[in-house]
Design an enzyme around this catalytic site. Structure first.
Site, short mmCIF file in Angstrom:
data_model
loop_
_atom_site.label_atom_id
_atom_site.label_comp_id
_atom_site.label_asym_id
_atom_site.label_seq_id
_atom_site.Cartn_x
_atom_site.Cartn_y
_atom_site.Cartn_z
N LYS A 228 6.62 11.04 -0.21
CA LYS A 228 6.26 10.26 0.99
C LYS A 228 7.50 9.56 1.54
O LYS A 228 7.81 9.63 2.73
CB LYS A 228 5.17 9.25 0.60
CG LYS A 228 4.70 8.31 1.67
CD LYS A 228 5.40 6.95 1.71
CE LYS A 228 5.25 6.11 0.48
NZ LYS A 228 5.77 4.73 0.60
N LEU B 86 0.83 -1.20 0.00
CA LEU B 86 0.00 0.00 0.00
C LEU B 86 0.87 1.26 0.00
O LEU B 86 2.05 1.20 0.36
CB LEU B 86 -0.91 -0.03 1.24
CG LEU B 86 -1.91 -1.20 1.24
CD1 LEU B 86 -2.48 -1.44 2.62
CD2 LEU B 86 -3.02 -0.94 0.23
N PRO B 87 0.26 2.40 -0.39
CA PRO B 87 1.09 3.60 -0.59
C PRO B 87 1.86 4.09 0.65
O PRO B 87 3.06 4.31 0.56
CB PRO B 87 0.07 4.65 -1.05
CG PRO B 87 -1.06 3.86 -1.65
CD PRO B 87 -1.12 2.58 -0.87
N LYS C 91 15.40 0.12 3.00
CA LYS C 91 14.70 0.63 1.81
C LYS C 91 14.67 2.16 1.80
O LYS C 91 14.93 2.80 0.77
CB LYS C 91 13.28 0.05 1.79
CG LYS C 91 12.36 0.68 0.77
CD LYS C 91 12.82 0.46 -0.66
CE LYS C 91 11.93 1.20 -1.65
NZ LYS C 91 12.53 1.26 -2.99
N THR D 42 6.70 0.52 1.27
CA THR D 42 7.78 1.34 1.82
C THR D 42 7.17 2.12 2.97
O THR D 42 6.31 2.98 2.75
CB THR D 42 8.33 2.29 0.75
OG1 THR D 42 8.74 1.52 -0.38
CG2 THR D 42 9.52 3.09 1.29
P1 NAD Z 1 -0.10 2.45 -6.12
O1 NAD Z 1 -0.68 3.71 -5.63
O2 NAD Z 1 0.06 2.22 -7.59
O3 NAD Z 1 -0.94 1.21 -5.54
C1 NAD Z 1 -1.49 1.17 -4.27
C2 NAD Z 1 -2.77 0.33 -4.32
O4 NAD Z 1 -3.32 0.29 -3.00
C3 NAD Z 1 -3.85 0.93 -5.23
O5 NAD Z 1 -4.32 -0.08 -6.10
C4 NAD Z 1 -4.92 1.40 -4.26
O6 NAD Z 1 -6.23 1.34 -4.79
C5 NAD Z 1 -4.73 0.41 -3.12
N1 NAD Z 1 -5.26 0.87 -1.83
C6 NAD Z 1 -5.12 2.08 -1.24
N2 NAD Z 1 -5.75 2.10 -0.06
C7 NAD Z 1 -6.31 0.87 0.10
C8 NAD Z 1 -7.10 0.29 1.13
N3 NAD Z 1 -7.45 0.97 2.22
N4 NAD Z 1 -7.51 -0.98 0.96
C9 NAD Z 1 -7.18 -1.68 -0.15
N5 NAD Z 1 -6.42 -1.18 -1.15
C10 NAD Z 1 -6.00 0.09 -1.02
O7 NAD Z 1 1.30 2.31 -5.37
P2 NAD Z 1 2.54 1.41 -5.83
O8 NAD Z 1 3.38 2.19 -6.80
O9 NAD Z 1 2.07 0.04 -6.17
O10 NAD Z 1 3.38 1.40 -4.46
C11 NAD Z 1 3.01 0.58 -3.37
C12 NAD Z 1 4.13 0.64 -2.34
O11 NAD Z 1 5.34 0.16 -2.94
C13 NAD Z 1 4.42 2.06 -1.84
O12 NAD Z 1 4.74 2.01 -0.46
C14 NAD Z 1 5.62 2.48 -2.66
O13 NAD Z 1 6.41 3.46 -2.00
C15 NAD Z 1 6.35 1.15 -2.81
N6 NAD Z 1 7.21 1.03 -4.00
C16 NAD Z 1 6.79 1.46 -5.22
C17 NAD Z 1 7.63 1.33 -6.32
C18 NAD Z 1 7.21 1.78 -7.71
O14 NAD Z 1 8.07 1.88 -8.61
N7 NAD Z 1 5.93 2.04 -7.97
C19 NAD Z 1 8.92 0.76 -6.18
C20 NAD Z 1 9.31 0.31 -4.93
C21 NAD Z 1 8.45 0.45 -3.83
#
Ligand code: NAD
Length: 318
Positions: free
Chosen positions: A247, A70-71, A178, A101
């Site tokens: 964030k 999750l975000p 991380k 993260t």
């Molecule tokens: P994203 O915003 O694309 O996905 C997050 C998902 O969580 C969405 O589908 C959203 O609908 C869902 N969500 C939000 N609140 C929710 C809830 N209460 N219940 C159920 N689902 C819920 O984010 P992402 O890019 O997939 O990143 C996710 C995590 O991974 C973050 O912590 C980010 O920092 C980390 N991360 C991302 C990347 C990248 O390149 N995108 C790389 C490494 C780490």
């Protein structure tokens, strides 16, 4: 984890990262129970045999291991507590892995409030961007008990590069590693954007300058590789939104504060990122701070093949 027994993985958060990670879990043969606030994010997984759960509690009650992706810490906290939350559905002794993260406080609270339940909790954030999630080649930094890490290795191997699944220490260590990786990478990005913009504005050919940096003690992976997505393609990586980068930087500065280490440079990099987020919007790519400098100088940082650059390259790589 016993390879003969089928394992059901519960997965909450099917975004840029979670969608690829769940596809790879499915391909590796794990049964899946999934949830997201956007039901449409699960369409392909459900077609492939995954089960939908209406609440995080139902995910936890129907699976052997629950993963959150999750975000922010706030989002993770929101799916844990209350009658619809993971903790309401998770059996005593059950396993929760947070791959977001995030920071240790959220899981620490779960541990302290559920001390008698014997829950197994790991933090396992990842690097490798959405491309790594899609290809199953993520780097994974796991904090937690060594026995749990060994037991859950097949789950991690379905999503990550087996060579780069690292047990980095006790609970919370995965989050810290991380955050420090991201902090340093974002710092490299800002420093490189500044240096390239100054040099180019001073009249040096961009590629001559870059090759000179590569050949010098100031070389970095960012200068040598990562900056090329902008220089060659004008791609600022929308697969990772700048809102998430801000964030991470905020969490990193919070971590520094909580352990009492000054973080002047990190704070400055965070503010530059926040400026780019304000200017280009939350969904802009994580490399958009480079564009701040491009807009300031009026010179896009794009690589043009030039005899001088070729000469510099052959000097460097001969
Ligand atoms: P994203 O915003 O694309 O996905 C997050 C998902 O969580 C969405 O589908 C959203 O609908 C869902 N969500 C939000 N609140 C929710 C809830 N209460 N219940 C159920 N689902 C819920 O984010 P992402 O890019 O997939 O990143 C996710 C995590 O991974 C973050 O912590 C980010 O920092 C980390 N991360 C991302 C990347 C990248 O390149 N995108 C790389 C490494 C780490």
């Amino acid at each position: 984890m016993n390879a003969i027994q089928p394992i059901t993985v519960g997965f909450i958060g099917l975004g840029n990262m979670g969608s690829g990670m769940t596809r790879n879990l499915q391909l590796a043969g794990f049964s899946l129970v999934v949830n997201d606030i956007r039901r449409e994010s699960a369409v392909e997984l459900l077609a492939g045999g995954a089960r939908w759960a209406d609440t995080p509690a139902e995910v936890a009650a129907s699976s052997d291991v629950v993963i959150t992706m999750l975000p922010t810490p706030r989002h993770v906290d929101a799916v844990l507590h209350g009658p619809r939350g993971i903790l309401a559905g998770l059996a005593d002794g059950g396993t929760w892995i947070d791959m977001s993260t995030s920071v240790p406080e959220v899981a620490d609270r779960v541990r302290s409030e559920n001390a008698a339940r014997g829950l197994r909790i790991l933090d396992a954030p990842v690097s490798g961007m959405s491309v790594g999630a899609a290809s199953g080649m993520l780097q994974i930094f796991v904090g937690g008990d060594a026995d749990d890490v060994a037991r859950l290795r097949p789950v991690f191997e379905a999503m990550g590069d087996p060579e780069r699944i690292l047990h980095v220490g006790a609970a919370g260590a995965g989050y810290a590693v991380k955050l420090m990786i991201n902090q340093l990478w974002f710092s490299h990005l800002v420093a490189t954007a500044e240096v390239l913009s100054i040099g180019v504005k001073a009249g040096v050919d961009l590629e001559v300058l870059r090759q000179s940096l590569i050949a010098s003690p100031a070389n970095s992976n960012f200068v040598q590789n990562d900056v090329l997505s902008i220089l060659d393609h004008g791609d600022y990586d929308e697969g990772f939104a700048i809102a998430l980068a801000c964030k991470d930087l905020g969490l990193s500065v919070d971590l520094a504060r909580s352990v009492g280490v000054p973080a002047e440079l990190s704070g400055l990099v965070e503010q530059i990122y926040r400026r780019a987020k304000a200017q280009y919007g939350d969904r802009a790519g994580e490399m958009m701070p480079v564009k701040l400098y491009e807009d300031l100088t009026g010179i896009p940082l794009r690589r043009e093949p030039s005899p001088a650059a070729e000469h510099a390259s052959s000097e460097v790589f001969a």
